[in-house]
Design an enzyme around this catalytic site. Structure first.
Site, PDB file in Angstrom:
ATOM      1  N   GLU A 125      46.883 -28.929  66.713  1.00 18.55           N
ATOM      2  CA  GLU A 125      48.005 -28.595  66.666  1.00 18.55           C
ATOM      3  C   GLU A 125      47.959 -27.497  68.015  1.00 18.55           C
ATOM      4  OE1 GLU A 125      50.507 -26.788  63.408  1.00 18.55           O
ATOM      5  OE2 GLU A 125      48.382 -26.385  62.648  1.00 18.55           O
ATOM      6  N   CYS A 148      47.838 -30.169  60.184  1.00 18.30           N
ATOM      7  CA  CYS A 148      47.769 -28.762  59.396  1.00 18.30           C
ATOM      8  C   CYS A 148      48.596 -28.374  57.830  1.00 18.30           C
ATOM      9  CB  CYS A 148      48.191 -27.840  60.357  1.00 18.30           C
ATOM     10  SG  CYS A 148      47.163 -25.961  60.232  1.00 18.30           S
ATOM     11  N   LYS A 199      55.745 -31.986  62.390  1.00 19.81           N
ATOM     12  CA  LYS A 199      55.282 -31.872  60.771  1.00 19.81           C
ATOM     13  C   LYS A 199      56.743 -31.266  60.097  1.00 19.81           C
ATOM     14  CE  LYS A 199      52.599 -27.255  60.042  1.00 19.81           C
ATOM     15  NZ  LYS A 199      51.853 -26.198  60.017  1.00 19.81           N
TER      16      LYS A 199
END
Length: 284
Positions: A56, A167, A129
Site C-alpha cells: 500500500e 491494509c 480501499k
C-alpha cells in the site's frame, strides 16, 4: 521469520503459479519508489514469479496523511501508474501496487487505490480501499475518500483467480469473505501496517485467520520499517506460513497450488457450508 531466498520451482504444473511479495520502505519521492519497485520486480521475476505484489502507498509514504499526499496525487493515467505498467511489461509480470489516486484536479481528497498492471503494461483492474484507517490515533478519512461498495475486483492468471483488499480492510472479515465468495483463490493484501505495541501479532493472526476461514492463499505485502511493521508473508489456505520476513526490505516467493487448494477445501468445506450471507450497510 527469515527472508525466503529459494529459487523458482522447476516442477511447476498448470495448477501451480509462483507469486512474490515486495517489502520495501517507500519514500516521498514517487520516481525513487518506481526505481525501487523495478529492482525488486527484477529479483522476483528471476525467481520465477508471474504475479508480484508491492505494498500500500508504494507511490508515496508518510506516517500521517496530510496535504503532502493530496499534492502528489495523480490520476490512474499519470506517471506513476504508467511507470508501473512499463515495469510489468519489461518483466512480463502482473504487478500489484498501492497508489495515491487523484479524485479531482485541485481537490482536497485522494483515493487509496490498488492497481493491477498486466504483462502488456495495461491496467487490468483496480481496487479502492473501503475501510479507512480511523484507528490507533490516525484519521485516514481526513484526506481519503473511501471506495464505493462494488463487486469484488478480481483478475485471473491462467486458472488462478486473485482478489484484493488493502491494509485496514483486513480487520473486517466480511470483506475477505466477499472476495472468496466471488471466486478468488488468492487474496492479495498490500498494506502499510503502522508499527505499535502488539501490531505485528495482530497482523499475523488476522492474515492467517483470513486464509483459514476462507480457504484461500493470502499474499500480504507490508511496508518495511520505519513506516511499516513489516512481517510480510505468504500463507496457504490451511494457515501455514510459506514464506515471511521481519521488518527489513526483501522479496518473498512461494507457489500457488490449485491441487493443494482443492484438497484443503475438500477437507474443510467451510465456504460451501456457510449459512449466512453478507449484506451491505448503506450510508448512515
Amino acid at each position: 521469520m527469515q527472508l525466503d531466498n529459494s529459487p523458482a520451482r522447476q516442477d511447476a504444473t498448470p495448477d501451480q503459479l509462483d507469486v512474490a511479495v515486495v517489502q520495501f520502505a517507500p519514500s516521498t519521492d514517487p520516481s525513487a519508489n518506481l526505481t525501487a519497485v523495478r529492482e525488486h520486480v527484477r529479483t522476483a521475476r528471476e525467481r520465477g514469479a508471474r504475479v508480484v505484489v508491492a505494498p500500500e502507498y508504494s507511490m508515496f509514504a508518510v506516517t500521517r496523511l496530510d496535504e503532502r499526499v493530496v499534492a502528489v496525487a495523480e490520476p490512474l493515467t499519470g506517471p506513476f501508474v504508467t511507470g508501473l505498467g512499463q515495469i510489468a511489461r519489461e518483466f512480463e509480470v502482473y504487478l500489484v501496487a498501492g497508489t495515491v489516486e487523484q479524485v479531482a484536479p485541485g481537490g482536497d481528497r485522494i483515493r487509496n487505490t490498488l492497481v493491477v498492471l498486466g504483462p502488456d503494461g495495461s491496467l487490468v483492474t483496480r481496487y479502492r480501499k473501503v475501510h479507512l484507517y480511523d484507528a490507533f490515533g490516525h484519521l485516514e478519512s481526513d484526506v481519503v475518500e473511501p471506495g464505493a461498495i462494488e463487486a469484488p475486483a478480481t483478475f485471473a492468471v491462467g486458472d488462478v483467480i486473485f482478489g484484493m483488499q488493502t491494509c485496514f480492510d483486513l480487520r473486517f472479515p466480511e470483506g475477505a469473505r466477499r472476495v472468496a465468495a466471488a471466486g478468488a483463490q488468492v487474496l492479495l493484501l498490500p498494506a502499510q501496517w503502522i508499527p505499535g505495541p502488539g501490531k505485528v501479532d495482530q497482523w499475523t493472526t488476522l492474515v492467517r485467520a483470513r486464509a483459514i476461514e476462507n480457504t484461500v492463499y493470502v499474499v500480504a505485502a507490508d511496508q518495511a520499517a520505519p513506516r511499516g511493521a513489516g512481517a510480510s508473508m505468504i500463507v496457504d489456505p490451511a494457515g501455514s506460513v510459506l514464506a515471511g520476513l521481519g521488518d527489513e526490505t526483501g522479496v518473498l516467493t512461494a507457489g500457488i497450488d490449485l491441487a493443494y487448494l482443492s484438497k484443503v477445501r475438500t477437507a474443510n468445506p467451510s465456504l460451501a457450508l456457510r449459512r449466512f450471507a453478507i449484506t451491505e450497510r448503506g450510508p448512515e
